[in-house]
Write a protein that holds these residues in place. Structure first.
Motif, PDB file in Angstrom:
ATOM      1  N   LEU A  28       5.754  34.518 117.166  1.00 33.38           N
ATOM      2  CA  LEU A  28       5.488  33.504 116.161  1.00 33.38           C
ATOM      3  C   LEU A  28       4.114  33.814 115.557  1.00 33.38           C
ATOM      4  O   LEU A  28       3.671  34.944 115.591  1.00 33.38           O
ATOM      5  N   THR A  47       3.945  31.611 110.039  1.00 34.95           N
ATOM      6  CA  THR A  47       4.648  30.450 110.581  1.00 34.95           C
ATOM      7  C   THR A  47       3.815  29.188 110.371  1.00 34.95           C
ATOM      8  O   THR A  47       2.621  29.162 110.637  1.00 34.95           O
ATOM      9  N   GLY A  48       4.457  28.148 109.895  1.00 33.22           N
ATOM     10  CA  GLY A  48       3.779  26.905 109.566  1.00 33.22           C
ATOM     11  C   GLY A  48       3.927  26.567 108.101  1.00 33.22           C
ATOM     12  O   GLY A  48       3.901  25.396 107.731  1.00 33.22           O
ATOM     13  N   TYR A  74       6.460  26.071 105.298  1.00 36.24           N
ATOM     14  CA  TYR A  74       7.864  25.666 105.459  1.00 36.24           C
ATOM     15  C   TYR A  74       8.828  26.758 105.029  1.00 36.24           C
ATOM     16  O   TYR A  74       9.809  27.047 105.732  1.00 36.24           O
ATOM     17  N   ASP A 118       8.754  29.474 107.564  1.00 35.38           N
ATOM     18  CA  ASP A 118       9.430  29.103 108.809  1.00 35.38           C
ATOM     19  C   ASP A 118      10.861  29.618 108.816  1.00 35.38           C
ATOM     20  O   ASP A 118      11.335  30.169 109.827  1.00 35.38           O
ATOM     21  N   LEU A 130       4.251  28.745 119.936  1.00 38.89           N
ATOM     22  CA  LEU A 130       3.691  27.527 119.346  1.00 38.89           C
ATOM     23  C   LEU A 130       4.588  26.363 119.763  1.00 38.89           C
ATOM     24  O   LEU A 130       5.579  26.059 119.103  1.00 38.89           O
ATOM     25  N   TRP A 153       5.608  23.717 117.218  1.00 41.62           N
ATOM     26  CA  TRP A 153       6.478  24.247 116.171  1.00 41.62           C
ATOM     27  C   TRP A 153       7.910  24.380 116.694  1.00 41.62           C
ATOM     28  O   TRP A 153       8.871  24.028 116.009  1.00 41.62           O
ATOM     29  N   LYS A 183       9.532  21.048 116.755  1.00 44.71           N
ATOM     30  CA  LYS A 183      10.005  20.580 115.455  1.00 44.71           C
ATOM     31  C   LYS A 183      11.427  21.075 115.187  1.00 44.71           C
ATOM     32  O   LYS A 183      12.272  20.319 114.689  1.00 44.71           O
ATOM     33  N   TYR A 184      11.693  22.326 115.529  1.00 44.41           N
ATOM     34  CA  TYR A 184      13.011  22.919 115.276  1.00 44.41           C
ATOM     35  C   TYR A 184      13.829  23.033 116.563  1.00 44.41           C
ATOM     36  O   TYR A 184      14.626  23.953 116.728  1.00 44.41           O
TER      37      TYR A 184
END
Length: 549
Positions: free
Chosen positions: A250, A254-255, A257, A260, A287, A290, A293-294
């Motif tokens: 990562l 990354t971060g 959108y 991502d 992360l 992160w 989030k997904y």
């Protein structure tokens, strides 16, 4: 013997006859010796021929075979390849396990051509079954495309094909590297992570791999990938898992959108979906926030614990198959002819995968038809989401755009930064039939639209059409969305007020591009807002309605 012959003559005749007999015997021995030599030579020649070797019992491999079609990630870094290169690669992969006969190779080639011809294009896929509840049953690769793995420590007994072995790492592509370690693969974490393949057919070699989809970025960590012939030359296993593993990184971009999806989630789908959840992820620069989030996407990619490889000190994890690195050839999309997914997956499959991961209900947008309601004819209003930007590239006359869309027959919702959870926002996006917005990362949310929905991208002034097409236009079409582009004219740009019509920024955008990316990023993308000409924009709204009929 005639009666008149003397006794001396008879003696001489006996001596001559005996001499001839001796000569015949000598010649016979020589001829026999020559024939024996010829026989031995012919026998030796046949015993050494590859055909005879392959026909014999020695060809029964102690390891299970891996179909070449499932192993193409070994060639994922190839340039835009021709069919001849692809076939040559397939044959080389086959040779590294057990060389098939010429007839078998021909049959495999014919079967491969038939599979290519039978593969449906995206337009045909749109008519297939897309019930998200049945996704797992209807969208898995066929069983013949699954990978079977050899036993640990078995490697291969084929010591004769070392010269023909392909390197386990392909670093030929400028964007990312891919390494495929098949057999006895051992991953050791820590500050200097290493992945080692133990194989008698692999010459000792070492690579430094940045397992991220854009290897040229600064700040990435490298993983050492090695091949060694003997188990004693590799770290000893402390844990074994009989599923494949993927080493990914990562960090990078990354971060953001859009990045991502472009740099991580789509490449991860390309590399890991073939394993149907039976793969363990070893992550460099993990992360946790992160990944959380997904989490619904990661839970579908892998059913196993995600390993923080940087902190995995003192552990040597052994697998029958490890892939190091990931990426996609094009931005924000999948090209089945270039990206080896192991199952021929496309962006349509990726968006179906997302709908399954988030349990999104809508596979198709509304279809505009007249419906009878109590004897009166009515027209259902399609739902449009307009993305609102708060920094650069704002819609300065957003209320006018909303009014025009409503007058055209749309039910309009303006969406800024999502305030709900990410899962809830994905469901909200899925409820719309149309997404409209100025070029920017917010358009990435189109992945949650139902297949066949419409994406309208407003392209700012400054010859940005190629960027807009690459980032969203081509990917939208690959997802099965209807794509419409509206280009901002100079009079609709805020830059006109700043520079005036005679300034190169307005008059000569090509020269601005040639001056370097800095001016393009600063002004056309970073300091420009747009005011849409409603009269010029109305035909776009009519075109959207036509796409939904």
């Amino acid at each position: 013997m005639r009666r008149g012959e003397s006794r001396g003559t008879r003696g001489a005749n006996r001596s001559l006859s005996s001499s001839w007999k001796s000569s015949y015997i000598g010649y016979g021995l020589v001829v026999g010796f020559v024939l024996v030599l010829l026989y031995l030579m012919v026998t030796t020649q046949f015993s050494n021929s590859p055909t005879a070797y392959l026909a014999g019992p020695a060809t029964i491999s102690k390891t299970k075979q891996i179909p070449a079609a499932t192993h193409q990630e070994n060639h994922a870094g190839r340039e835009d390849g021709s069919r001849e290169m692809e076939e040559r690669y397939r044959e080389e992969v086959a040779r590294t396990h057990t060389e098939p006969s010429k007839g078998q190779r021909q049959e495999e080639k014919v079967e491969s051509e038939q599979l290519r011809e039978e593969r449906n294009p995206i337009e045909e896929q749109l008519g297939n079954e897309t019930n998200s509840g049945n996704w797992e049953d209807t969208h898995q690769p066929e069983k013949k495309g699954t990978i079977e793995f050899s036993e640990f420590g078995g490697g291969t007994d084929d010591f004769n094909n070392v010269a023909n072995t392909k390197p386990i790492c392909d670093t030929s592509f400028g964007k990312y590297d891919i390494c495929v370690l098949d057999g006895d693969a051992r991953a050791q974490g820590g500050a200097a992570a290493t992945v080692t393949l133990v194989s008698p057919r692999a010459a000792p070699r070492e690579w430094k791999i940045k397992p991220y989809s854009r290897k040229y970025l600064d700040g990435l960590k490298a993983v050492t990938v090695k091949s060694v012939p003997n188990p004693e030359d590799a770290p000893q296993c402390t844990t074994q898992l009989n599923v494949p593993a993927m080493v990914i990184e990562l960090g990078g971009l990354t971060g953001n959108y859009w990045h991502d999806f472009t740099d991580v989630l789509i490449p991860l789908f390309i590399g890991a979906r073939r394993f149907s959840g039976e793969v363990q992820l070893l992550v460099v620069n993990l992360l946790p926030f992160w990944v959380h989030k997904y989490r619904k996407i990661f839970s579908q990619i892998s059913r196993h614990e995600i390993i923080d490889l940087d902190k995995d000190h003192g552990v040597v994890r052994c697998y029958p198959h490890v892939v190091v690195g990931y990426g996609s050839r094009k931005e924000f999309t999948i090209d089945p002819s270039l990206d080896d997914t192991g199952g021929g997956y496309t962006m349509v499959n990726f968006t179906e995968f997302l709908r399954h991961s988030y349990s999104l209900p809508r596979d198709r947008p509304i279809k505009l038809i007249s419906q009878g309601t109590g004897g009166a004819a009515g027209l259902t209003r399609p739902r449009m989401m307009i993305l609102e930007r708060t920094n650069s590239r704002k819609l300065m006359n957003l209320p006018e755009v909303v009014t025009a869309a409503e007058a055209a027959g749309f039910e309009v919702t303006v969406a800024g930064r999502p305030r709900a959870s990410y899962d809830e926002f994905a469901r909200e996006v899925n409820s719309f039939d149309v997404m409209l917005g100025v070029h920017g990362a917010g358009l990435t949310n189109c992945v949650f639209l139902p297949t066949g929905a419409v994406l309208v991208q407003i392209v700012p002034y400054g010859r940005l059409e190629n960027i807009a097409q690459t980032d969203f236009g081509d990917p939208a079409r690959d997802m099965g969305l209807r794509y419409i582009e509206y280009g901002i004219a100079a009079e609709e740009s805020s830059l006109m007020d700043v520079f005036g019509k005679d300034h190169p920024m307005i008059k000569d955008p090509i020269a601005v591009h040639m001056s370097g990316w800095g001016n393009v990023a600063e002004w056309y993308l970073g300091k420009q807002d747009v005011r849409v000409n409603i009269d010029r924009f109305r035909p776009i709204l009519i075109q959207v309605l036509e796409h939904l009929r």
